[in-house]
Structures are given as C-alpha cells and as structure tokens.
Design a protein around this motif. Structure first.
Motif, PDB file in Angstrom:
ATOM      1  N   ASN A 164      80.275   0.843  58.160  1.00 13.01           N
ATOM      2  CA  ASN A 164      79.952  -0.434  57.302  1.00 13.01           C
ATOM      3  C   ASN A 164      80.107  -1.638  57.872  1.00 13.01           C
TER       4      ASN A 164
ATOM      5  N   GLN B 158      84.082  -7.597  54.633  1.00 13.14           N
ATOM      6  CA  GLN B 158      84.490  -6.499  53.702  1.00 13.14           C
ATOM      7  C   GLN B 158      85.706  -7.076  52.860  1.00 13.14           C
TER       8      GLN B 158
ATOM      9  N   TYR C  33      85.998  -4.750  49.879  1.00 11.36           N
ATOM     10  CA  TYR C  33      85.089  -3.445  50.127  1.00 11.36           C
ATOM     11  C   TYR C  33      86.287  -2.245  49.764  1.00 11.36           C
TER      12      TYR C  33
END
Length: 233
Positions: free
Chosen positions: A176, A111, A116
C-alpha cells in the motif's frame, strides 16, 4: 535440531535451503534494480529529501522531520517520533531510485496519518512478536532438553507463528505504501511520465523482499511442525 526424528538425514532441511535461496534472490534483485535506476538523475533535479518534504507538506504533514541516517537502503518512517529517516545513499541523491524510496517512506507517513488499519495492527502486535522472536527457540530447546516436553515445544512453535503473522501483516502495509508513492509521483510534480515506470520497478523489487521474508519464515514454521509432529506420532 537438525536431523531430529529423521535419523542422520533430515529431509525437512530442504525447506531452510529454499527459504534462504528465495531471500538471497530477493535481496540481489532489489539491489540490482536500485543500482540500475540510481544511475538515472531525475529530469527535474530534485533530491530525495526535497521530494519527501514536498510530498509531506502537500499531505499536511509539515510536522514530520526528515533526517539523514547511516547505511545503505536503511530508509524508514518512525511513527513513534514522527520522523522520516533517509539513508546516506538516498538523502541528497537526485536519482529516480532515491526519489522512489523516499516517496515510499512518505507513503508510510500518510498511512499513519490516515490510521491505515494493517499498519495499526502491525504496530499493535510488535510486543508479542518480539517475545515470539526471542523466546520461541529457547523454549523449544528447553522442551527437548526436558525429555521432549510437548507442551513447551508447542508453546515455542506458537510463539514462532507470531513472527510469521507479523511478516504476513507487513505485506499489505508495504504494498500500500508503494501504491501511494506511485500515485503521488504519477501526478507529474516530481518525476516525468518516463521516470515513473522506473520507480515502479524499484518499489516492486523492494516489496518482493518482504514477500521473500514471509515465505522464508513460513517455511521455517512448517519445518518445526513437521519435525515435532513426526516425533509425536
């Protein structure tokens, strides 16, 4: 503050109890699932550290160091110094649960690599959240001491709301990272197809702890609003 505005009985205290029960259940559930699948050595025999190194290198993150830290399930990824920290119960373990936890932390590293957005937002609001966490209740108490100063009390409640915001923003970050971990492990390089569902159970249980934290904190915020909103009326 208990009982304020309601006499001897404060019906809003039930919100604290509900939040506590939810948090305790979530904590028990994640430990239960981790301990259950920690009894299953991975068929390929890799350790959590080796699995993390494989995932990171495959993602082009060979610069990230993997360190062992003290504690049990204290695993984390530190975007500040680019280190992936695995707890004593995870680091050298070959269990399916440990590999799943390590993969989850690798998900956070990926990420970071891919910028992200929810992760960036969470990092950006940390200073404000720390302020809210440390100052909200002292300011509310000060407002009460100064003869129910509604301006100070409102400031305190808004500061505490920042903590709730942080908990909410954390949810997509954690879910996620778990999804990335499952997708990586589902490739078959580290775990078999029979072991991946076990990892899903562990990571789902871990994600519930963040959901529980968000609910518990939101209930505390609701209680503050009810208590002081009732008094203002």
């Amino acid at each position: 503050m208990i009982g304020y505005g309601y006499g001897l009985f404060d019906p809003t205290f039930i919100l604290i109890i509900i939040g506590l029960v939810i948090s305790l259940w979530a904590s028990w559930y994640v430990k239960h699932n981790f301990n259950k699948y920690n009894q299953y050595p991975s068929q390929r025999g890799v350790t959590a550290k080796e699995a993390a190194r494989f995932i990171l290198d495959k993602a082009g993150l060979s610069n990230i160091q993997i360190k062992q830290i003290q504690g049990d399930l204290t695993d984390n990824y530190n975007p500040g110094d680019k280190t992936l920290n695995l707890s004593e119960s995870t680091y050298d373990s070959t269990s399916v649960a440990a590999i799943g936890v390590a993969a989850h932390e690798c998900g956070h590293a990926i990420q970071d690599q891919k910028n992200y957005v929810p992760m960036r937002v969470r990092s950006a609001i940390v200073p404000a959240v720390n302020l809210g966490s440390n100052a909200s209740f002292p300011i509310i108490i000060l407002g009460m001491v100064l003869g129910m100063n509604h301006f100070l009390i409102t400031i305190g409640i808004w500061l505490f709301a920042l903590v709730v915001l942080f908990q909410v923003v954390t949810l997509p970050v954690e879910f996620n990272a778990s999804r990335r971990a499952v997708n990586i492990l589902d490739s078959g390089d580290l775990l078999t197809s029979e072991e991946v569902p076990m990892v899903k159970q562990v990571l789902f249980a871990a994600a519930l702890t963040y959901v529980a934290a968000a609910i518990s904190t939101a209930l505390q915020l609701l209680r503050l609003i009810l208590i002081f909103g009732n008094n203002r009326e």
